[in-house]
Design a protein around this motif. Structure first.
Motif, PDB file in Angstrom:
ATOM      1  N   TYR A 194       0.808  -1.223   0.000  1.00 48.81           N
ATOM      2  CA  TYR A 194       0.000   0.000   0.000  1.00 48.81           C
ATOM      3  C   TYR A 194       0.845   1.279   0.000  1.00 48.81           C
ATOM      4  O   TYR A 194       0.302   2.379   0.084  1.00 48.81           O
ATOM      5  CB  TYR A 194      -0.923   0.013   1.225  1.00 48.81           C
ATOM      6  CG  TYR A 194      -1.873  -1.150   1.258  1.00 48.81           C
ATOM      7  CD1 TYR A 194      -3.063  -1.123   0.548  1.00 48.81           C
ATOM      8  CD2 TYR A 194      -1.574  -2.299   1.990  1.00 48.81           C
ATOM      9  CE1 TYR A 194      -3.931  -2.192   0.558  1.00 48.81           C
ATOM     10  CE2 TYR A 194      -2.443  -3.374   2.018  1.00 48.81           C
ATOM     11  CZ  TYR A 194      -3.617  -3.322   1.305  1.00 48.81           C
ATOM     12  OH  TYR A 194      -4.482  -4.388   1.317  1.00 48.81           O
ATOM     13  N   ASP A 195       2.161   1.156  -0.065  1.00 52.76           N
ATOM     14  CA  ASP A 195       3.033   2.330  -0.058  1.00 52.76           C
ATOM     15  C   ASP A 195       2.823   3.179  -1.308  1.00 52.76           C
ATOM     16  O   ASP A 195       2.426   2.687  -2.367  1.00 52.76           O
ATOM     17  CB  ASP A 195       4.503   1.913   0.033  1.00 52.76           C
ATOM     18  CG  ASP A 195       4.887   1.439   1.420  1.00 52.76           C
ATOM     19  OD1 ASP A 195       4.247   1.879   2.394  1.00 52.76           O
ATOM     20  OD2 ASP A 195       5.842   0.647   1.533  1.00 52.76           O
ATOM     21  N   LEU A 196       3.135   4.470  -1.172  1.00 51.38           N
ATOM     22  CA  LEU A 196       2.994   5.384  -2.304  1.00 51.38           C
ATOM     23  C   LEU A 196       3.869   4.955  -3.471  1.00 51.38           C
ATOM     24  O   LEU A 196       3.487   5.056  -4.632  1.00 51.38           O
ATOM     25  CB  LEU A 196       3.366   6.806  -1.869  1.00 51.38           C
ATOM     26  CG  LEU A 196       2.410   7.467  -0.865  1.00 51.38           C
ATOM     27  CD1 LEU A 196       2.957   8.818  -0.425  1.00 51.38           C
ATOM     28  CD2 LEU A 196       1.028   7.646  -1.484  1.00 51.38           C
ATOM     29  N   SER A 197       5.067   4.471  -3.139  1.00 49.16           N
ATOM     30  CA  SER A 197       5.991   3.970  -4.153  1.00 49.16           C
ATOM     31  C   SER A 197       7.045   3.141  -3.430  1.00 49.16           C
ATOM     32  O   SER A 197       7.146   3.195  -2.192  1.00 49.16           O
ATOM     33  CB  SER A 197       6.649   5.130  -4.911  1.00 49.16           C
ATOM     34  OG  SER A 197       7.588   5.790  -4.074  1.00 49.16           O
ATOM     35  N   PRO A 198       7.854   2.385  -4.167  1.00 45.21           N
ATOM     36  CA  PRO A 198       8.916   1.606  -3.510  1.00 45.21           C
ATOM     37  C   PRO A 198       9.890   2.475  -2.719  1.00 45.21           C
ATOM     38  O   PRO A 198      10.492   2.016  -1.747  1.00 45.21           O
ATOM     39  CB  PRO A 198       9.617   0.925  -4.695  1.00 45.21           C
ATOM     40  CG  PRO A 198       8.566   0.826  -5.746  1.00 45.21           C
ATOM     41  CD  PRO A 198       7.758   2.088  -5.612  1.00 45.21           C
ATOM     42  N   ILE A 254       8.973   5.467  -1.276  1.00 49.55           N
ATOM     43  CA  ILE A 254       8.255   6.230  -0.248  1.00 49.55           C
ATOM     44  C   ILE A 254       7.380   5.267   0.546  1.00 49.55           C
ATOM     45  O   ILE A 254       6.289   4.885   0.105  1.00 49.55           O
ATOM     46  CB  ILE A 254       7.390   7.342  -0.870  1.00 49.55           C
ATOM     47  CG1 ILE A 254       8.245   8.268  -1.727  1.00 49.55           C
ATOM     48  CG2 ILE A 254       6.689   8.143   0.230  1.00 49.55           C
ATOM     49  CD1 ILE A 254       7.459   9.343  -2.442  1.00 49.55           C
ATOM     50  N   GLN A 255       7.879   4.870   1.702  1.00 47.80           N
ATOM     51  CA  GLN A 255       7.138   3.927   2.543  1.00 47.80           C
ATOM     52  C   GLN A 255       6.151   4.701   3.418  1.00 47.80           C
ATOM     53  O   GLN A 255       6.438   5.042   4.568  1.00 47.80           O
ATOM     54  CB  GLN A 255       8.104   3.116   3.399  1.00 47.80           C
ATOM     55  CG  GLN A 255       9.019   2.220   2.588  1.00 47.80           C
ATOM     56  CD  GLN A 255       9.910   1.364   3.456  1.00 47.80           C
ATOM     57  OE1 GLN A 255      10.175   1.689   4.608  1.00 47.80           O
ATOM     58  NE2 GLN A 255      10.379   0.262   2.905  1.00 47.80           N
ATOM     59  N   ALA A 256       4.987   4.954   2.878  1.00 50.47           N
ATOM     60  CA  ALA A 256       3.966   5.722   3.588  1.00 50.47           C
ATOM     61  C   ALA A 256       2.584   5.308   3.098  1.00 50.47           C
ATOM     62  O   ALA A 256       2.338   5.247   1.901  1.00 50.47           O
ATOM     63  CB  ALA A 256       4.183   7.217   3.371  1.00 50.47           C
ATOM     64  N   ASN A 257       1.709   4.989   4.041  1.00 46.89           N
ATOM     65  CA  ASN A 257       0.313   4.707   3.730  1.00 46.89           C
ATOM     66  C   ASN A 257      -0.497   4.743   5.028  1.00 46.89           C
ATOM     67  O   ASN A 257       0.052   4.882   6.121  1.00 46.89           O
ATOM     68  CB  ASN A 257       0.163   3.354   3.011  1.00 46.89           C
ATOM     69  CG  ASN A 257       0.636   2.185   3.857  1.00 46.89           C
ATOM     70  OD1 ASN A 257       0.078   1.910   4.916  1.00 46.89           O
ATOM     71  ND2 ASN A 257       1.673   1.481   3.378  1.00 46.89           N
ATOM     72  N   GLY A 258      -1.807   4.648   4.907  1.00 42.00           N
ATOM     73  CA  GLY A 258      -2.688   4.766   6.063  1.00 42.00           C
ATOM     74  C   GLY A 258      -2.473   3.689   7.110  1.00 42.00           C
ATOM     75  O   GLY A 258      -2.591   3.945   8.314  1.00 42.00           O
TER      76      GLY A 258
END
Length: 222
Positions: free
Chosen positions: A60-64, A66-70
């Motif tokens: 669910y990360d924004l991209s490989p 950028i490790q960020a999601n809800g």
């Protein structure tokens, strides 16, 4: 990140359970009950849910890069709550025999944070369930499933908390902020249009304070 934290928190909870179960005062009973509930939350709800969600975070990360999601944000909130409980449990463990131990204040604080952890446990449960209603790698549930109570209730709770807290955030006093958030939650529960307008018009920093509002709002649903 969680394994050492859970191990230490469990160990302190067991130690305090064993200590307070032999007391004969109301405060001994309250501490014993609250630490027992803390252990139960960790053992039967929090840790199993985090282990399952953690195994799917990268999808669910924004991209490989950028490790960020809800889901990561939810786990961070749980982590902050558990860290505070660890610090509080250590204080209780080291100070409980002291003449200067503030048992009334400390007991209320412990009860509040364990209650909040219980509501976060519910959030984790629904986060797990929501995965089944989303396409792979998508945090947004499929529109055809949005009327399902499993997908609808947790989203409503978060939206009510955000709208209530954003209005209360404008108060100068932290006490007034929190009180205002709780008082305002009722109108946002009743009006989807009003809460949508409040959330869209006011920028909200969704940090750990919001979980305290969520913990009380959840009582109105369940």
């Amino acid at each position: 990140m969680f394994s050492t934290l859970f191990r230490d928190l469990r160990s302190l909870a067991v130690n305090n359970i064993e200590y307070f179960q032999h007391g004969n005062t109301n405060y001994h009973a309250r501490f014993h009950q609250t630490f027992s509930l803390l252990f139960e939350h960790l053992d039967r709800g929090i840790q199993p849910a985090i282990e399952e969600i953690s195994s799917k975070l990268s999808a669910y990360d924004l991209s490989p890069d950028i490790q960020a999601n809800g889901h990561r944000s939810l786990l961070k909130i749980v982590y902050k709550c558990c860290v505070h409980l660890l610090q509080l449990s250590r204080y209780i463990n080291s100070s409980r025999d002291s003449f200067f131990f503030r048992r009334s204040h400390t007991c209320k604080e412990l009860e509040s944070y364990v209650e909040t952890l219980g509501q976060l446990r519910a959030c984790l449960y629904y986060a797990q369930r929501l995965i089944a209603f989303c396409d792979e790698g998508n945090l947004i549930a499929d529109e055809d499933n949005l009327n399902n109570p499993v997908a609808d209730k947790p989203l409503n709770v978060v939206m009510v908390a955000m709208a209530s807290f954003s209005e209360g955030y404008q108060e100068s006093s932290h006490v007034l902020q929190f009180a205002s958030s709780i008082m305002n939650s009722g109108k946002y529960m009743m009006s989807p249009e009003l809460r949508a307008e409040q959330v869209s018009c006011v920028g909200v920093v969704f940090e750990f304070k919001v979980t305290l509002v969520i913990s009380l709002i959840f009582k109105s649903y369940y």
